[in-house]
Design a protein around this motif. Sequence first.
Motif, PDB file in Angstrom:
ATOM      1  N   LEU A  83      -3.897  10.017   2.077  1.00 37.71           N
ATOM      2  CA  LEU A  83      -4.572  10.146   0.944  1.00 37.71           C
ATOM      3  C   LEU A  83      -4.021   8.951   0.012  1.00 37.71           C
ATOM      4  CD1 LEU A  83      -6.826  12.250  -0.070  1.00 37.71           C
ATOM      5  CD2 LEU A  83      -5.253  13.160  -1.363  1.00 37.71           C
ATOM      6  N   GLY A  84      -5.294   8.018  -0.377  1.00 41.99           N
ATOM      7  CA  GLY A  84      -4.942   7.170  -1.267  1.00 41.99           C
ATOM      8  C   GLY A  84      -4.438   7.687  -2.622  1.00 41.99           C
ATOM      9  N   LEU A  85      -3.794   7.030  -3.542  1.00 44.12           N
ATOM     10  CA  LEU A  85      -3.736   7.464  -4.793  1.00 44.12           C
ATOM     11  C   LEU A  85      -5.085   7.500  -5.816  1.00 44.12           C
ATOM     12  CD1 LEU A  85       0.043   5.979  -5.607  1.00 44.12           C
ATOM     13  CD2 LEU A  85      -0.717   8.142  -4.503  1.00 44.12           C
ATOM     14  N   ASP A  86      -5.987   7.021  -5.144  1.00 42.31           N
ATOM     15  CA  ASP A  86      -7.373   6.815  -5.813  1.00 42.31           C
ATOM     16  C   ASP A  86      -8.044   8.213  -5.345  1.00 42.31           C
ATOM     17  OD1 ASP A  86      -7.689   6.122  -3.357  1.00 42.31           O
ATOM     18  OD2 ASP A  86      -8.927   4.340  -3.839  1.00 42.31           O
ATOM     19  N   GLY A  87      -7.369   9.096  -4.428  1.00 46.56           N
ATOM     20  CA  GLY A  87      -8.203  10.353  -3.806  1.00 46.56           C
ATOM     21  C   GLY A  87      -8.928   9.859  -2.711  1.00 46.56           C
TER      22      GLY A  87
ATOM     23  N   GLU B  16       0.921  -1.133   0.032  1.00 48.42           N
ATOM     24  CA  GLU B  16      -0.004   0.177  -0.015  1.00 48.42           C
ATOM     25  C   GLU B  16       0.887   1.169   0.135  1.00 48.42           C
ATOM     26  OE1 GLU B  16      -4.004  -0.207   2.356  1.00 48.42           O
ATOM     27  OE2 GLU B  16      -2.514  -1.741   3.453  1.00 48.42           O
ATOM     28  N   LEU B  17       0.473   2.157  -0.686  1.00 49.02           N
ATOM     29  CA  LEU B  17       1.277   3.761  -0.666  1.00 49.02           C
ATOM     30  C   LEU B  17       0.257   4.637  -0.592  1.00 49.02           C
ATOM     31  CD1 LEU B  17       4.184   4.899  -1.562  1.00 49.02           C
ATOM     32  CD2 LEU B  17       3.341   4.883  -3.793  1.00 49.02           C
ATOM     33  N   ARG B  18       0.379   5.596   0.026  1.00 44.97           N
ATOM     34  CA  ARG B  18      -0.399   6.667   0.055  1.00 44.97           C
ATOM     35  C   ARG B  18       0.485   7.838   0.359  1.00 44.97           C
ATOM     36  NH1 ARG B  18      -4.692   3.815   4.717  1.00 44.97           N
ATOM     37  NH2 ARG B  18      -5.395   2.040   3.385  1.00 44.97           N
ATOM     38  N   ILE B  19      -0.319   9.046   0.187  1.00 45.16           N
ATOM     39  CA  ILE B  19       0.381  10.355   0.335  1.00 45.16           C
ATOM     40  C   ILE B  19       0.069  10.590   1.958  1.00 45.16           C
ATOM     41  CG2 ILE B  19       0.164  12.936  -0.037  1.00 45.16           C
ATOM     42  CD1 ILE B  19      -0.959  11.962  -2.896  1.00 45.16           C
ATOM     43  N   ALA B  20       1.020  11.328   2.556  1.00 48.25           N
ATOM     44  CA  ALA B  20       0.846  11.380   3.915  1.00 48.25           C
ATOM     45  C   ALA B  20       1.154  13.041   4.369  1.00 48.25           C
ATOM     46  CB  ALA B  20       2.297  10.523   4.833  1.00 48.25           C
TER      47      ALA B  20
END
Length: 404
Positions: free
Chosen positions: A131-135, A29-33
């Motif tokens: 924030l997920g890369l899908d928004g 999993e990869l998310r903006i932080a």
Amino acid sequence: MRLQSPQFQALFTPGLRSVAELFEKKNYELRIAGGAVRDLLSGMTPQDVDFATTATPEQMKDMFTSAGVRLINNKGEKHGTITARLHEQNFEITTLRIDIVTDGRHAEVEFTTDWEKDAERRDLTVNSMFLGLDGMLYDFFNGYEDLKNKKIRFVGKASARIQEDYLRILRYFRFYGRIAEKPGDHEPSTLQAIKDNAKGLAGISGERIWVELKKILIGNHVNHLVRLLYELDVAQYIGLPVNGSLDELDRVSKNTESLCPKPMTVLTSLFRGKDDVTNLDLRLKISKEEKNLGFFLLKHREELTKATGPEPLKPYQDFIMDSRETNTISKILELLKYQGEEQLLKEMQQWTVPTFPVSGHDLRKMGITCGKEIGSALQQLREEWKKSGYRMDKEELLSCMQKV
């Protein structure tokens, strides 16, 4: 909620698309932080984008190395951060962490795959979102609600967060000045936790304190926040003068409100003498340029002021022309901000330092050959030139010389 703003879409460069593809292939999993999420939710384009992941540093290194991706700056690895470079862009990606041991400055961490546990160790609710890369927004501590209401709160118990890293006291004030709409909208329990733990800042390095303090000084509500630093016993631990001139701060913070002052320009309003600058430098290790600006403003804030009459800027122009110091124009601009002289500031920003049009060669052609006489004549002509508001040209000045 799902974010699909233009600022969010603009993040998807070829580099980020390549990174996302690698993580997806491995089911990491990869998310903006953190701060980037806060900025995006505020409708702003983030300056820096940090990422968080369930992959460990070793897993990321294997994945990137196998894909032929260059890794740079391995200093963050022990804290779980890997920096990968793709398509001329750096991507800083950190494994989710739990703080195992903290000493008020540093933390020993353990890696986790639990997003909420990682959010729990962050300082403020508005900085604890992902924030997920899908928004898709992941918000465990009502950070988005606080952001919309312009509230600054610690994640969980304020005292616990502060004791993990005492610098968070200053980060609280910094983000208050950035996000809160009005002064004085603090939770009493938060202020009490800050007062109870203020002494912990004594163990924090001056350089780290100065980074945060500078941002407080150029944010909103600066006079309110600096007063709180005194009321909550914080000031004495961060190099501020014991008897800082808070009334002068009120006046100068109003003067400089829309003029983009340097942090030192605002801070100098607290100082009563040169020792205050010296003591600040001993504690915070400020730059030589900042220190010199403090001394300059202290010396000239009252004695160098605008002239009455048609040329109010002339005393400042004369000072620049007579000065042998470096960066004099920059210092004068800060002095004008300090004094709240907005119109003169605009005029000074447009003023070009004129070049004295007469040289020793010109005087030799007139028959003056003695070096001492040339020096004296040039000095006289400079004075005439100054009186004219630097308007006299070479011919006019030399005709003065002929009369003499």
